[in-house]
Design an enzyme around this catalytic site. Structure first.
Site, PDB file in Angstrom:
ATOM      1  N   GLU A 226      52.550  55.399 101.658  1.00 26.18           N
ATOM      2  CA  GLU A 226      52.758  54.738 102.940  1.00 26.18           C
ATOM      3  C   GLU A 226      53.559  53.455 102.733  1.00 26.18           C
ATOM      4  O   GLU A 226      53.271  52.674 101.834  1.00 26.18           O
ATOM      5  CB  GLU A 226      51.381  54.413 103.530  1.00 26.18           C
ATOM      6  CG  GLU A 226      51.405  53.885 104.949  1.00 26.18           C
ATOM      7  CD  GLU A 226      49.998  53.508 105.423  1.00 26.18           C
ATOM      8  OE1 GLU A 226      49.892  52.986 106.540  1.00 26.18           O
ATOM      9  OE2 GLU A 226      49.022  53.731 104.677  1.00 26.18           O
TER      10      GLU A 226
ATOM     11  N   ASP B 296      47.171  38.729  81.544  1.00 28.00           N
ATOM     12  CA  ASP B 296      46.173  39.541  82.242  1.00 28.00           C
ATOM     13  C   ASP B 296      46.596  39.914  83.661  1.00 28.00           C
ATOM     14  O   ASP B 296      45.755  40.150  84.509  1.00 28.00           O
ATOM     15  CB  ASP B 296      44.852  38.774  82.292  1.00 28.00           C
ATOM     16  CG  ASP B 296      45.045  37.430  82.988  1.00 28.00           C
ATOM     17  OD1 ASP B 296      46.203  37.103  83.342  1.00 28.00           O
ATOM     18  OD2 ASP B 296      44.047  36.722  83.172  1.00 28.00           O
TER      19      ASP B 296
ATOM     20  N   GLU C 259      63.880  52.125  91.643  1.00 27.66           N
ATOM     21  CA  GLU C 259      62.550  52.069  92.252  1.00 27.66           C
ATOM     22  C   GLU C 259      62.648  51.793  93.748  1.00 27.66           C
ATOM     23  O   GLU C 259      61.901  52.359  94.546  1.00 27.66           O
ATOM     24  CB  GLU C 259      61.691  51.001  91.575  1.00 27.66           C
ATOM     25  CG  GLU C 259      61.205  51.380  90.186  1.00 27.66           C
ATOM     26  CD  GLU C 259      60.188  52.523  90.209  1.00 27.66           C
ATOM     27  OE1 GLU C 259      59.611  52.827  91.273  1.00 27.66           O
ATOM     28  OE2 GLU C 259      59.977  53.140  89.149  1.00 27.66           O
TER      29      GLU C 259
ATOM     30  N   GLU D 264      61.136  54.466  96.278  1.00 27.00           N
ATOM     31  CA  GLU D 264      59.919  54.128  97.023  1.00 27.00           C
ATOM     32  C   GLU D 264      60.167  53.755  98.469  1.00 27.00           C
ATOM     33  O   GLU D 264      59.244  53.764  99.275  1.00 27.00           O
ATOM     34  CB  GLU D 264      59.183  52.986  96.315  1.00 27.00           C
ATOM     35  CG  GLU D 264      58.760  53.369  94.906  1.00 27.00           C
ATOM     36  CD  GLU D 264      57.472  52.681  94.485  1.00 27.00           C
ATOM     37  OE1 GLU D 264      57.221  51.554  94.943  1.00 27.00           O
ATOM     38  OE2 GLU D 264      56.721  53.285  93.706  1.00 27.00           O
TER      39      GLU D 264
ATOM     40  N   GLY E 205      57.819  49.061  93.327  1.00 26.72           N
ATOM     41  CA  GLY E 205      58.220  48.802  91.946  1.00 26.72           C
ATOM     42  C   GLY E 205      57.717  49.887  91.024  1.00 26.72           C
ATOM     43  O   GLY E 205      57.078  50.840  91.474  1.00 26.72           O
TER      44      GLY E 205
END
Lengths: 230, 230
Positions: free
Chosen positions: B116, B85, B63, B67, B47
């Site tokens: 990786e 949070d 993404e 990735e 992401g």
DNA sequence: TTGACATAGTGTATTTTTGACACTAAGCTT
DNA sequence: AAGCTTAGTGTCAAAAATACACTATGTCAA
């Protein structure tokens, strides 16, 4: 402009699709008339921006309270709308929620702010601001899909209700008509309704028994893999 | 810091839960090892941040491509995670997606970047960065729920598959075992599979017929209210 | 080449669920 | 007390779900 970042950031908003069940066979939606541009004076979903120190869920509850006076109602995330041009002035991504309100117990909650709020029948909705028509369509689809597999319909009824009211609710939401005997057979067999020793009042015909949804029993069964269905 | 706003803004991200079906009876998930703090070296969902000039959906696809090398796969929005949070350093709200990939046709797509990438069996997932454990749990629940009512399972299989593969897939995802004859009866009665004039190859036993999902027929039926179920 | 092995492929009988269907009961109104 | 309106109830037939076991076909190895 005291808040600066290395990369540009979208503005994050929440919008709430509020469903309420009015007189039998009428599902309504609560809309707010906008008092600011863009789309000034157009009807829109209640909503607003997410504050930096509140969760997105909390923002949805806060906006709902501020704009409609509704509090402690069923509220669930629907979908996030993130098209680049959905707001003509700024990049705004909105997380949409839908709320289910029982109109008997949560007063009609009209204009809490200066803004005008109004309940619209689902088949008489005005054209809405932004991409809110699309959000509404998604919410209706979700409600129709979900009501059959999860006992969320009860959120739209008063705590005590008759089986006819429950059946009418399902007929309204699903847009079809159900057989009275088969409906009662099925819903009672689930053993999720508590039969009260009370009856309807104020009706000019035989008064129906009142029932109540047994939420704790439902949660027990749900954990054991029970599936509420139709 | 060239981007300034009147009010503070959250950072908006996307994360993708990527499911792939490996050898029979093994559903896997693709994870990336983080190369930056926070949670440096921990496994996480692929992401990244949403760019200001791309839609949220487009960001998820980008993404995923950057990735993992995966492109043109089934990708659907899951849920938006907006706790205050959830990222220890900045306010980040993430829109989670889930992808279904057929491992035969989309190569194992290991490390495309320097990072990786690795497939993990669902019951051997490491502890993930941020609230990604929670996102994964939501994705698994969604997959289990959705696979029974929509023909998304086919996304996990190669274009041509045997009925046994299809059955095994359902057994794996749903975590139960199904009767072979009843399963075949039911799935064939839907009339959504095209029987090919080909059989499996490279197996040390009687070769099974190959089938293909008839997507266009499904869309026709779906519009007329047909419901794929189990 | 043949026998052992592994998975493919097939039908029926039973139970359960769904769906169609119509009358009596009770309370209020006039 | 008659009439109106909705509540409440059971049965039968059709359809769907479930349980269940053997033969067919290909590969591999002796």
């Amino acid at each position: 402009m005291p808040y600066a970042y290395e990369y540009p950031r979208a503005n994050l908003a929440v919008d709430c699709v509020v469903f309420g069940l009015d007189a039998p066979h009428s599902l309504k939606m609560l809309l707010i008339r906008r008092d600011l541009p863009p789309f000034e004076d157009r009807w829109a979903l209640p909503g607003g921006f997410v504050h930096i120190n509140e969760s997105v869920d909390a923002a949805a509850r806060r906006e709902l309270r501020e704009e409609t006076g509704l509090d402690e109602v069923f509220l669930e995330q629907l979908y996030t709308f993130g098209a680049v041009d959905r707001d003509p002035r700024d990049r705004v991504v909105t997380v949409a929620y839908y709320a289910l309100v029982n109109l008997q117990e949560h007063a009609i909650a009209a204009a809490t702010d200066a803004r005008e709020a109004k309940w619209f029948a689902l088949d008489q909705l005005p054209t809405l601001a932004f991409d809110h028509d699309q959000i509404v369509a998604a919410a209706i689809a979700r409600l129709k899909g979900k009501v059959r597999y999860q006992p969320i319909g009860f959120e739209l009824l008063p705590t005590k209700f008759t089986l006819s009211q429950l059946q009418t609710l399902y007929e309204t939401v699903l847009g079809l008509s159900l057989d009275k005997r088969n409906f009662r057979k099925k819903i009672l067999k689930m053993d999720l309704l508590i039969e009260l020793n009370e009856t309807e009042t104020g009706v000019a015909h035989r008064a129906a028994k009142l029932y109540q949804f047994d939420e704790s029993k439902y949660h027990q069964l749900a954990q054991k893999g029970f599936n509420f269905e139709l």
